[in-house]
Design an enzyme around this catalytic site. Structure first.
Site, PDB file in Angstrom:
ATOM      1  N   HIS A   1       0.832  -1.207   0.000  1.00 40.24           N
ATOM      2  CA  HIS A   1       0.000   0.000   0.000  1.00 40.24           C
ATOM      3  C   HIS A   1       0.871   1.263   0.000  1.00 40.24           C
ATOM      4  O   HIS A   1       0.746   2.124  -0.874  1.00 40.24           O
ATOM      5  CB  HIS A   1      -0.921  -0.016   1.229  1.00 40.24           C
ATOM      6  CG  HIS A   1      -1.728   1.229   1.389  1.00 40.24           C
ATOM      7  ND1 HIS A   1      -3.051   1.305   1.060  1.00 40.24           N
ATOM      8  CD2 HIS A   1      -1.385   2.465   1.838  1.00 40.24           C
ATOM      9  CE1 HIS A   1      -3.495   2.535   1.292  1.00 40.24           C
ATOM     10  NE2 HIS A   1      -2.501   3.259   1.769  1.00 40.24           N
ATOM     11  N   GLU A   2       1.746   1.351   0.980  1.00 36.24           N
ATOM     12  CA  GLU A   2       2.580   2.554   1.085  1.00 36.24           C
ATOM     13  C   GLU A   2       3.482   2.702  -0.137  1.00 36.24           C
ATOM     14  O   GLU A   2       3.779   3.811  -0.577  1.00 36.24           O
ATOM     15  CB  GLU A   2       3.399   2.537   2.376  1.00 36.24           C
ATOM     16  CG  GLU A   2       2.561   2.583   3.655  1.00 36.24           C
ATOM     17  CD  GLU A   2       1.555   3.720   3.694  1.00 36.24           C
ATOM     18  OE1 GLU A   2       1.826   4.770   3.083  1.00 36.24           O
ATOM     19  OE2 GLU A   2       0.495   3.553   4.324  1.00 36.24           O
TER      20      GLU A   2
ATOM     21  N   HIS B   1       1.799   4.579  -2.886  1.00 32.07           N
ATOM     22  CA  HIS B   1       1.974   6.032  -2.765  1.00 32.07           C
ATOM     23  C   HIS B   1       3.356   6.429  -3.282  1.00 32.07           C
ATOM     24  O   HIS B   1       3.518   7.430  -3.980  1.00 32.07           O
ATOM     25  CB  HIS B   1       1.898   6.461  -1.301  1.00 32.07           C
ATOM     26  CG  HIS B   1       0.534   6.404  -0.697  1.00 32.07           C
ATOM     27  ND1 HIS B   1      -0.556   7.026  -1.237  1.00 32.07           N
ATOM     28  CD2 HIS B   1       0.088   5.802   0.435  1.00 32.07           C
ATOM     29  CE1 HIS B   1      -1.623   6.816  -0.459  1.00 32.07           C
ATOM     30  NE2 HIS B   1      -1.255   6.071   0.561  1.00 32.07           N
TER      31      HIS B   1
ATOM     32  N   HIS C   1       3.480   6.541  -6.947  1.00 33.97           N
ATOM     33  CA  HIS C   1       2.766   7.730  -7.408  1.00 33.97           C
ATOM     34  C   HIS C   1       3.686   8.959  -7.350  1.00 33.97           C
ATOM     35  O   HIS C   1       3.672   9.812  -8.226  1.00 33.97           O
ATOM     36  CB  HIS C   1       1.535   7.931  -6.516  1.00 33.97           C
ATOM     37  CG  HIS C   1       0.484   8.836  -7.075  1.00 33.97           C
ATOM     38  ND1 HIS C   1      -0.577   9.272  -6.334  1.00 33.97           N
ATOM     39  CD2 HIS C   1       0.325   9.393  -8.293  1.00 33.97           C
ATOM     40  CE1 HIS C   1      -1.339  10.061  -7.083  1.00 33.97           C
ATOM     41  NE2 HIS C   1      -0.809  10.154  -8.278  1.00 33.97           N
TER      42      HIS C   1
HETATM   43 ZN   LIG Z   1      -2.442   5.268   2.039  1.00 33.50          ZN
END
Ligand SMILES: [Zn+2]
Length: 722
Positions: A505-506, A509, A512
C-alpha cells in the site's frame, strides 16, 4: 493507515505560503545561515537531505531565513510594476519559497518519524507562524488582483493544459483561503487559522503522549499467555527501556482495536488493554475533549465566514466527491452490506464463546469488543485452518520488499532498485534505495523506514522529501514509514499478511510520487485530492495477493522453499475474513468524521458533551453496534483533528472504489504486464494533479467508477457467507 497527505501540504505550503504578520527574527541573518544545511539545495544525489549534518539547532534559523526569503520573493511578485503574466506571477510563485520548502519538508517528516522534545517545541512555535504566513500570502490583495486578473482572461492566454490547470488551482486556493472577503473578515479568518493550527498541534501532542503513557504494564509473565517468546522478550525490553526492569510493557497502537488482543488468553488483561486504548485523550494532562470542542466550533465558524454551510461542505467542494451528499450516498451503498456481515461474524464468535464455556462447565458471557479478535482468530483458524506462526516464516521483510514490492514494480513499470548504503540516514534502521527507470536512467530515491520507535508517530504513511518537478529540475525522493515491531537483535523480521499488504500500500503512494512527470511542483505526484490520493496505494495492494507475485516473494526465510500452495490458498481466502468488522469500524469512523464536520457553530457541543455527541452520531447512523467500535474514537482520531483528513476520512473508501475497479481492469487485460503498468503510468501515475482527477480516471477507464468490484474484493458482494 495514515497517508501521504504531506504531499499536498508540502506542495501548497512550499509554493503558496509565506506571509506578512510574522516578524522575521534577527537570527535570520546571513552569518547564522552560512553553514546551515538548509541554506542551499543539497549536493547529494537527488538532493537527498544531508541527514548527517542536520541538527535541531538548524531548524529555527532556517525557518526564519526561509520565511523571510519567501515574503520578499512574493512581495516582489505582488508589487511587480509590469502587468501580470502567467510567467511573472504564477510561475514566479511556483519558484518562490524554496528555502522554506527545504526546511519545512524535512522538519515535518522528521518530526513525524523521529521526533524529540526540542522538535515538538519548534513545531508548537512554528506551525501557527507558518499558517499565518500562508494566510498573508493568499490574502494579499495585490497578489490576488494579479491571480484573479489572469484567471478571468485564461481563455486568451494560450496556456497548455497543465499550465491552465495550475492557474485554476492557484485561483481556487486563493478563493478558498478567503481572498474575496472584506479586510475585516480576512483579519478574523487569519486569527481563526492560527488558532486552529495551535489546536491541531495540541491534539497531536496529546495523542502521542496519551498513547505512550497508555502502554499497559504487566507484572507477571503468566498474564502474557498466548504471546510468542519473541513478543514477550520485546515486551520485557520495552519495559526495561522505561526503567521497569522485571516487568513487561504492551505499547498501544493508533487504532481502537489493539492487535495483541488477538493472542492474549487472559480476558482481564485484554479488557485492560482495550480500555487503555479507548481511554486515550479523555482526561488531563492529555484531555482532547476540550481541544475537539474548540476545533469543530472554529471550523464551523470559518466555513460560515467563507460562505459554506459547514466545514464538510467547504472541504468536500475541493475533492473528487464534491459535496457531503455524494459522500453519504457512497457510504450508504456500502454500510448495510458491511453491518449485516459484521453481525454474522459476531454470531459465529458468540457461538464459539458459548460452546467453549459449555465444554468447560462455566457460564458463558456476551461478546465484548476486547474479545472480538481473540475469538475471531479461532473462527478463522477453524475455517481456514492456518496458524499465523506457520505463515510468518514465508513473509520475511527483505524477501517481501525485494522479491515482492520491488518485483511487482519491475514487472509493471520496469523499475530497478539498488541499495545505497553510502548515503546518510537519520536513524540507523532506515534504508535508501536508488530507483532506475526502464531505460536505465536514474528516476528517484526511495527511503524505507519500517520499524516502530517511541519517537515515531503510529500507523503507516508515505511522504516526499523532494518533489518531482521539471520546472525546478527536481527528481523525487520519497519515503515510506511503517510501524513494524523491531525484533530482538539477530531475529528475522517476520510479517503478517496485513503488514505485507501495508508495505504494498505505502509503496503504491511511493510509486505515485516517483513516477510523477509534471512541470509544476504544486501539481506533482501525490498532490491530488484526498479522495484520490489513496487510489494508487490501494490499487497497489492487489499485487500483494496476486499469485505470480506471491510465489515470488513468499519463501521460507530459512529454507527458501515457496509457501505450500494449500497454505497460500488459505491465506488468500482468509483476506475476506472479518471484512464485516473491518468495513463497519471504518465506516463508523468516517461517519463520525462527517458528523463532527457537518455541524453549524450553534450545533457544536461543549467539551463535557463531546462523548455524548459521538454516541448520538453513531446512533443516528445506525452503526452503533457495540461489538464493533469505530476504528478511532474522537479523542485519538488524529486523521481528522490533526492530520489533513477533516471531513475526509471517507476518502479511503472513495479511492478504493477506483482502486478495485482498476484491479478488475488489470485482470481483464492480462494482469502483471509492462503494457498494463505503462498504460496506468501514462494516464494516472505520472500525472499528479495536472488534470482534474475525475477526468484522469475517465481517460484511463473510458467510464466513471463502479462500486461492485469493491464489494467483491471485500467479500461483501454476496448476501451472506464467509
Ligand atoms: Zn495510504
Amino acid at each position: 493507515m495514515r497517508i501521504a497527505y504531506l504531499g499536498v501540504l508540502a506542495a501548497v505550503c512550499a509554493t503558496v505560503c509565506g506571509a506578512a504578520t510574522a516578524p522575521a527574527s534577527s537570527t535570520a541573518g546571513s552569518s547564522a545561515m552560512a553553514d546551515n544545511p538548509f541554506t542551499r539545495p543539497s549536493t547529494l544525489p537527488f538532493e537527498l537531505p544531508p541527514f548527517d549534518r542536520i541538527h535541531d539547532g538548524d531548524y529555527r534559523p532556517a525557518f526564519e531565513a526561509g520565511m523571510a526569503e519567501q515574503l520578499k520573493q512574493v512581495a516582489a511578485i505582488a508589487k511587480n510594476p509590469a502587468p501580470a503574466t502567467f510567467e511573472n506571477t504564477i510561475v514566479a510563485l511556483e519558484k518562490s519559497g524554496q528555502l522554506r520548502t527545504r526546511v519545512e519538508i524535512v522538519f515535518s517528516n522528521l518530526n513525524s518519524c523521529n521526533t524529540d522534545d526540542e522538535m515538538q517545541k519548534i513545531d508548537t512555535e512554528m506551525s501557527p507562524r507558518l499558517t499565518a504566513q500562508d494566510d498573508a500570502i493568499l490574502l494579499d490583495p495585490a497578489l490576488w488582483a494579479r491571480v484573479d486578473g489572469l484567471y478571468q482572461k485564461r481563455a486568451t492566454l494560450h496556456l497548455n493544459p497543465e499550465s491552465l490547470q495550475l492557474l485554476s488551482r492557484y485561483h481556487t486556493l486563493f478563493v478558498r483561503a478567503g481572498a474575496q472577503l472584506q479586510p475585516q473578515q480576512q483579519a478574523r479568518l487569519k486569527e481563526m487559522n492560527k488558532e486552529l493550527s495551535t489546536l491541531s498541534t495540541r491534539f497531536k501532542q496529546n495523542v502521542l503522549k496519551a498513547t505512550t503513557d497508555g502502554a499497559v504494564v504487566v507484572d507477571s509473565v503468566a498474564e502474557l499467555d498466548g504471546l510468542s517468546p519473541e513478543q514477550i522478550g520485546a515486551a520485557a525490553q520495552a519495559a526495561e527501556g522505561r526503567g521497569l526492569k522485571g516487568k513487561w510493557l504492551i505499547a498501544l497502537q493508533n487504532t481502537t482495536n489493539q492487535p495483541v488482543l488477538t493472542q492474549l488468553t487472559n480476558r482481564s488483561l485484554r479488557e485492560r488493554i482495550y480500555k487503555a486504548s479507548i481511554g486515550r485523550g479523555l482526561s488531563v494532562p492529555t484531555d482532547n475533549t476540550v481541544v475537539i470542542a474548540q476545533l469543530v466550533k472554529l471550523r464551523a465558524e470559518r466555513a460560515a465566514l467563507l460562505g459554506y454551510e459547514s466545514h464538510a461542505a467547504y472541504q468536500l467542494e475541493d475533492e473528487s466527491a464534491g459535496n457531503p451528499a455524494a459522500v453519504r450516498d457512497m457510504i450508504s451503498k456500502v454500510a448495510p452490506a458491511a453491518l449485516a456481515r459484521a453481525k454474522e461474524e459476531a454470531a459465529d464468535i458468540q457461538a464459539l464463546i458459548d460452546a467453549q464455556a459449555k465444554a468447560a462447565g462455566k457460564p458463558s458471557f456476551t461478546l465484548q469488543p476486547w474479545d472480538w479478535f481473540f475469538y475471531s482468530e479461532q473462527v478463522r483458524k477453524a475455517r481456514y485452518s492456518f496458524d499465523q506462526a506457520k505463515v510468518a516464516p514465508y513473509f520475511e521483510l527483505d524477501h517481501v520488499l525485494k522479491d515482492g514490492v520491488f518485483y511487482a514494480a519491475h514487472q509493471l513499470y520496469g523499475l530497478s532498485f539498488k541499495e545505497r548504503k553510502d548515503l546518510p540516514v537519520y536513524q540507523q534502521d532506515v534504508r535508501v534505495f536508488e530507483v532506475s527507470d526502464a531505460n536505465g536512467k536514474p528516476l528517484a530515491l526511495f527511503i524505507a523506514d519500517y520499524f516502530a520507535r517511541d519517537n515515531k508517530q503510529g500507523g503507516a504513511w508515505m511522504s516526499p522529501y523532494v518533489q518531482q518537478s521539471r520546472l525546478l529540475h527536481q527528481k523525487p525522493v520519497v519515503a515510506n514509514h511503517l510501524n513494524i515491531p523491531k525484533p530482538q537483535p539477530g531475529q528475522p523480521v517476520l510479517l503478517t499478511f496485513d503488514e505485507v499488504t501495508t508495505m504494498f500500500h505505502e509503496f503504491g503512494h511511493a510509486v505515485h510520487g516517483m513516477l510523477s512527470n509534471v512541470e509544476y511542483p504544486l501539481l506533482s505526484g501525490t498532490a491530488v485530492p484526498r479522495d484520490f490520493v489513496e487510489y494508487p496505494s490501494q490499487y497497489n495492494e492487489m499485487w500483494a495477493r496476486e499469485p505470480s507475485v506471491v510465489e515470488h516473494y513468499a519463501r521460507n526465510y530459512q529454507t527458501g522453499a515457496p509457501m505450500p500452495p494449500e497454505l497460500l490458498a488459505k491465506v488468500l481466502a482468509a483476506t475476506t475474513f472479518n471484512q464485516g468488522y473491518a468495513t463497519t469500524e471504518y465506516i463508523s469512523a468516517a461517519l463520525l468524521d462527517q458528523a463532527w464536520h457537518q455541524i453549524t457553530v450553534a450545533q457544536a457541543p461543549r467539551a463535557q458533551d463531546v462523548l455524548g455527541f459521538e454516541e448520538r452520531a453513531l446512533k443516528a447512523s445506525g452503526l452503533d453496534y457495540a461489538p464493533v467500535p469505530p476504528r478511532y474514537h474522537s479523542t485519538y482520531f488524529s486523521h481528522v483533528f490533526e492530520g489533513g483528513y477533516s471531513a475526509g476520512y471517507y476518502a479511503y473508501l472513495w479511492s478504493e472504489v477506483l482502486a478495485r475497479d482498476t484491479g478488475q481492469w488489470m485482470h481483464g487485460h492480462g494482469g502483471l504486464t509492462r503494457a498494463n503498468g505503462d498504460y496506468l503510468r501514462e494516464h494516472i501515475l505520472s500525472r499528479g494533479r495536472s488534470e482534474d482527477p475525475q477526468v484522469l480516471f475517465r481517460n484511463f477507464y473510458g467510464r466513471g467508477p463502479d462500486i461492485e468490484p469493491l464489494l467483491e474484493y471485500r467479500g461483501l458482494a454476496k448476501a451472506s457467507g464467509g
